[in-house]
Design a protein around this motif. Structure first.
Motif, PDB file in Angstrom:
ATOM      1  N   LEU A 370     -32.612 -72.695   8.733  1.00  0.00           N
ATOM      2  CA  LEU A 370     -32.957 -71.292   8.982  1.00  0.00           C
ATOM      3  C   LEU A 370     -34.092 -70.882   8.051  1.00  0.00           C
ATOM      4  O   LEU A 370     -34.054 -71.167   6.838  1.00  0.00           O
ATOM      5  CB  LEU A 370     -31.745 -70.389   8.752  1.00  0.00           C
ATOM      6  CG  LEU A 370     -30.577 -70.558   9.722  1.00  0.00           C
ATOM      7  CD1 LEU A 370     -29.433 -69.624   9.336  1.00  0.00           C
ATOM      8  CD2 LEU A 370     -31.012 -70.286  11.147  1.00  0.00           C
ATOM      9  N   ILE A 371     -35.102 -70.243   8.602  1.00  0.00           N
ATOM     10  CA  ILE A 371     -36.229 -69.758   7.814  1.00  0.00           C
ATOM     11  C   ILE A 371     -36.530 -68.323   8.226  1.00  0.00           C
ATOM     12  O   ILE A 371     -36.038 -67.835   9.258  1.00  0.00           O
ATOM     13  CB  ILE A 371     -37.484 -70.634   8.017  1.00  0.00           C
ATOM     14  CG1 ILE A 371     -37.930 -70.596   9.483  1.00  0.00           C
ATOM     15  CG2 ILE A 371     -37.235 -72.063   7.561  1.00  0.00           C
ATOM     16  CD1 ILE A 371     -39.246 -71.307   9.729  1.00  0.00           C
ATOM     17  N   THR A 372     -37.313 -67.654   7.425  1.00  0.00           N
ATOM     18  CA  THR A 372     -37.775 -66.303   7.730  1.00  0.00           C
ATOM     19  C   THR A 372     -39.189 -66.391   8.293  1.00  0.00           C
ATOM     20  O   THR A 372     -40.036 -67.112   7.738  1.00  0.00           O
ATOM     21  CB  THR A 372     -37.765 -65.434   6.470  1.00  0.00           C
ATOM     22  OG1 THR A 372     -36.433 -65.392   5.939  1.00  0.00           O
ATOM     23  CG2 THR A 372     -38.216 -64.009   6.788  1.00  0.00           C
ATOM     24  N   VAL A 373     -39.447 -65.696   9.383  1.00  0.00           N
ATOM     25  CA  VAL A 373     -40.766 -65.755  10.011  1.00  0.00           C
ATOM     26  C   VAL A 373     -41.281 -64.349  10.272  1.00  0.00           C
ATOM     27  O   VAL A 373     -40.503 -63.384  10.408  1.00  0.00           O
ATOM     28  CB  VAL A 373     -40.714 -66.549  11.341  1.00  0.00           C
ATOM     29  CG1 VAL A 373     -40.364 -68.000  11.097  1.00  0.00           C
ATOM     30  CG2 VAL A 373     -39.719 -65.929  12.319  1.00  0.00           C
ATOM     31  N   TYR A 374     -42.594 -64.206  10.320  1.00  0.00           N
ATOM     32  CA  TYR A 374     -43.238 -62.956  10.679  1.00  0.00           C
ATOM     33  C   TYR A 374     -44.654 -63.261  11.114  1.00  0.00           C
ATOM     34  O   TYR A 374     -45.185 -64.355  10.873  1.00  0.00           O
ATOM     35  CB  TYR A 374     -43.233 -61.970   9.503  1.00  0.00           C
ATOM     36  CG  TYR A 374     -43.752 -62.545   8.213  1.00  0.00           C
ATOM     37  CD1 TYR A 374     -45.115 -62.476   7.883  1.00  0.00           C
ATOM     38  CD2 TYR A 374     -42.884 -63.141   7.305  1.00  0.00           C
ATOM     39  CE1 TYR A 374     -45.581 -63.007   6.708  1.00  0.00           C
ATOM     40  CE2 TYR A 374     -43.345 -63.680   6.124  1.00  0.00           C
ATOM     41  CZ  TYR A 374     -44.698 -63.601   5.824  1.00  0.00           C
ATOM     42  OH  TYR A 374     -45.170 -64.133   4.654  1.00  0.00           O
ATOM     43  N   LEU A 384     -46.617 -68.618  13.630  1.00  0.00           N
ATOM     44  CA  LEU A 384     -46.064 -67.567  12.796  1.00  0.00           C
ATOM     45  C   LEU A 384     -46.141 -68.023  11.349  1.00  0.00           C
ATOM     46  O   LEU A 384     -46.364 -69.199  11.059  1.00  0.00           O
ATOM     47  CB  LEU A 384     -44.596 -67.278  13.172  1.00  0.00           C
ATOM     48  CG  LEU A 384     -44.332 -66.673  14.556  1.00  0.00           C
ATOM     49  CD1 LEU A 384     -42.834 -66.627  14.828  1.00  0.00           C
ATOM     50  CD2 LEU A 384     -44.936 -65.281  14.667  1.00  0.00           C
ATOM     51  N   ILE A 385     -45.923 -67.068  10.438  1.00  0.00           N
ATOM     52  CA  ILE A 385     -45.798 -67.414   9.026  1.00  0.00           C
ATOM     53  C   ILE A 385     -44.322 -67.640   8.755  1.00  0.00           C
ATOM     54  O   ILE A 385     -43.482 -66.797   9.080  1.00  0.00           O
ATOM     55  CB  ILE A 385     -46.352 -66.303   8.121  1.00  0.00           C
ATOM     56  CG1 ILE A 385     -47.846 -66.093   8.393  1.00  0.00           C
ATOM     57  CG2 ILE A 385     -46.126 -66.648   6.652  1.00  0.00           C
ATOM     58  CD1 ILE A 385     -48.696 -67.289   8.073  1.00  0.00           C
ATOM     59  N   LYS A 394     -47.822 -71.773   7.815  1.00  0.00           N
ATOM     60  CA  LYS A 394     -47.818 -71.574   9.266  1.00  0.00           C
ATOM     61  C   LYS A 394     -46.824 -72.528   9.912  1.00  0.00           C
ATOM     62  O   LYS A 394     -46.685 -73.682   9.514  1.00  0.00           O
ATOM     63  CB  LYS A 394     -49.208 -71.819   9.842  1.00  0.00           C
ATOM     64  CG  LYS A 394     -50.266 -70.851   9.348  1.00  0.00           C
ATOM     65  CD  LYS A 394     -51.576 -71.050  10.105  1.00  0.00           C
ATOM     66  CE  LYS A 394     -52.103 -72.459   9.929  1.00  0.00           C
ATOM     67  NZ  LYS A 394     -53.357 -72.686  10.671  1.00  0.00           N
ATOM     68  N   VAL A 395     -46.151 -72.009  10.937  1.00  0.00           N
ATOM     69  CA  VAL A 395     -45.194 -72.827  11.691  1.00  0.00           C
ATOM     70  C   VAL A 395     -45.428 -72.567  13.186  1.00  0.00           C
ATOM     71  O   VAL A 395     -45.727 -71.443  13.588  1.00  0.00           O
ATOM     72  CB  VAL A 395     -43.728 -72.497  11.315  1.00  0.00           C
ATOM     73  CG1 VAL A 395     -43.435 -72.922   9.894  1.00  0.00           C
ATOM     74  CG2 VAL A 395     -43.433 -71.025  11.495  1.00  0.00           C
ATOM     75  N   PRO A 396     -45.301 -73.577  14.044  1.00  0.00           N
ATOM     76  CA  PRO A 396     -45.494 -73.396  15.481  1.00  0.00           C
ATOM     77  C   PRO A 396     -44.292 -72.687  16.113  1.00  0.00           C
ATOM     78  O   PRO A 396     -43.132 -72.998  15.810  1.00  0.00           O
ATOM     79  CB  PRO A 396     -45.645 -74.817  16.011  1.00  0.00           C
ATOM     80  CG  PRO A 396     -44.924 -75.675  15.001  1.00  0.00           C
ATOM     81  CD  PRO A 396     -45.083 -75.001  13.692  1.00  0.00           C
TER      82      PRO A 396
END
Length: 404
Positions: A370-374, A384-385, A394-396
Motif C-alpha cells: 500500500l502506498i499513498t498517491v496523488y 501519479l506521485i 513517479k508510479v504508473p
C-alpha cells in the motif's frame, strides 16, 4: 501362387519349437539363458525412455492443441502425407468476434473503442500462439516422434530377434541335454549284458544300435547348439549397441527441450508485452470513461461532466509553489526533493504488480503493498506521485488499484 512348402514347414517347426520352449519357461519346466546385469539395465533404461517419451509427447500435443478432434484431424493429415490446413487460433477467433461486435455496437462508443483495442491485442496474441505452436512442433515434437517411429522401432525389432535367438539357443540346449541322457541310458543297457556269453542276446544288439544312434543325435545337437550360440551372441551385440545409443537420444532430446523452453519463453514474453501495452492503453482511457476514479482527486459529491479530463480535475487541487517547475516527461526533470503532497486529493493505492524504477525519478513497487498517491498539475495522466515512508517518485497508474 508359388509356395515353398519345405520353407513353410521349416518355419512352422521353428515357431512350434519356440512356443514350446517359451511355455515351458513360463511354467518353470525349462532353463532360460539369462542376460548379464549390464544388458538388463540397458533394456530397462530403453523401456523407461520410450514410455516417458510417449507421455511427454502426448501431453505436449494436448498443451499445444487442447481440442481432441483437431488433434485427430492433424494426425490423419500427417499419416496421409497431406498438408495440415491452417487453423484459426482461439485468440484470433476471439479477436474476430470482438471486432465484429465493436462494428455493430458502435466503434466510437467507450465500449466499442475498448472492444477494438482488446481485439487488436487478442489478434497479436493469436499470432504469437501460432508461432509458438509451429516452433514447438518443429523443434520438440518432431524429434520425439522420429525417435518413437524410427529408432525405437529398430530397437524393438532387434529385441524380438534376440528373443527368438535366445529361445532357439535354449531349445538346442534342451535337445542336447535329452540326447546325452538317452545316450547314457542306452550305454548302460548295453553294459548289463555278461561278457562270457558267446552269443549276445538280441536286446544287446538293439541297445548298441540305439547307443550309436543317440551318439549321432548328440553330435548333431552339439553342432546346432554351436550355431545357435553364435547367432545369439551376434544378435546380442547388435542389440547392445542399439541400446547404448539411447544415451545419444537423451542428448538430442535435451537439446530439443532447451529449444522448447526457449520458444515458450519467447511466447510468454510476447504475451506479457502485448497485454501490458493493452493495459496501458486501457488505463490511459479510464479517466475519460470513468471520470474522477483514476485521478488524484477526492470522489465528487455529484457525477462530473463527461468533458472533465484528468488534467482539469488535477488542476483544481491546491498547488504548492515548490512544484511550479514540474513538467510532463521529456520537458523537464522531476525534482523529487521539491515535490510536496497536496493537502487534498491524496489517497491510498494497492500495487498490482512489481515495478522496477527506470530512473531515480520513479518509485520501485512491490506487488500488494500500500502506498499513498496523488497527482500534480501538468503531469502525464498515466502517472501519479507515489510515497512510501520517506521515499517518493513517479508510479504508473496501470500498476495500481486506487482505494476509496
Amino acid at each position: 501362387m508359388d509356395f515353398n512348402m519345405k520353407k513353410l514347414a521349416s518355419d512352422a517347426g521353428i515357431f512350434f519349437t519356440r512356443a514350446v520352449q517359451f511355455t515351458e519357461e513360463k511354467f518353470g519346466q525349462a532353463e532360460k539363458t539369462e542376460l548379464d546385469a549390464h544388458f538388463e539395465n540397458l533394456l530397462a533404461r530403453a523401456d523407461s525412455t520410450k514410455n516417458w517419451t510417449e507421455r511427454i509427447l502426448r501431453q505436449t500435443e494436448v498443451l499445444l492443441q487442447p481440442n481432441p478432434s483437431a488433434r485427430v484431424e492433424e494426425f490423419l493429415y500427417e499419416k496421409l502425407d497431406r498438408k495440415v490446413p491452417s487453423r484459426v487460433t482461439n485468440g484470433e477467433l476471439l479477436a474476430q468476434y470482438m471486432a465484429e461486435a465493436a462494428s455493430e455496437l458502435g466503434p466510437t462508443t467507450p465500449y466499442g473503442t475498448t472492444l477494438v483495442k482488446v481485439s487488436e491485442a487478442e489478434k497479436r496474441l493469436g499470432a504469437a500462439e501460432r508461432d509458438f505452436i509451429h516452433a514447438a512442433s518443429v523443434s520438440f515434437l518432431t524429434p520425439l516422434r522420429n525417435f518413437l517411429e524410427g529408432d525405437w522401432k529398430t530397437i524393438s525389432k532387434e529385441r524380438r530377434l534376440l528373443q527368438n535367438r535366445r529361445l532357439d539357443l535354449d531349445a538346442c540346449k534342451a535337445r542336447l541335454k535329452k540326447a546325452k541322457a538317452a545316450e547314457a541310458k542306452a550305454s548302460c543297457e548295453g553294459d548289463t549284458v555278461p561278457d562270457f556269453q558267446e552269443t549276445r542276446p538280441r536286446n544287446y544288439i538293439l541297445s548298441a544300435s540305439a547307443s550309436a544312434l543317440w551318439n549321432d543325435e548328440v553330435d548333431k545337437a552339439e553342432q546346432e547348439l554351436r550355431v545357435a550360440q553364435t547367432e545369439f551372441d551376434r544378435q546380442a551385440e547388435v542389440t547392445r549397441l542399439l541400446l547404448e545409443g539411447i544415451s545419444s537420444t537423451h542428448v538430442n532430446h535435451l537439446r530439443c527441450l532447451h529449444e522448447f523452453v526457449k520458444s515458450q519463453t519467447t511466447y510468454y514474453a510476447q504475451c506479457y508485452r502485448h497485454m501490458l501495452d493493452l493495459q496501458k492503453q486501457l488505463g490511459s482511457a479510464q479517466g475519460a470513461i470513468f471520470p474522477g476514479t483514476f485521478v488524484g482527486t477526492p470522489e465528487p459529491a455529484s457525477p462530473p461532466l463527461s468533458s472533465t479530463s484528468p488534467t482539469t480535475a488535477a488542476a483544481t487541487m491546491p498547488v504548492v509553489p515548490a512544484v511550479a517547475s514540474l513538467a510532463p516527461p521529456g520537458e523537464a526533470a522531476l525534482c523529487l526533493e521539491e515535490v510536496a503532497p497536496s493537502t487534498s486529493g491524496t489517497r491510498k493505492a494497492r500495487v498490482l504488480y512489481d515495478y522496477e524504477a527506470a530512473d531515480s525519478s520513479e518509485l520501485a513497487l512491490l506487488a500488494d503493498e500500500l502506498i499513498t498517491v496523488y497527482s500534480l498539475p501538468g503531469m502525464d495522466p498515466d502517472w501519479l506521485i507515489g510515497e512510501r515512508g520517506n521515499k517518493k517518485g513517479k508510479v504508473p497508474v496501470t500498476y495500481l488499484e486506487l482505494l476509496s
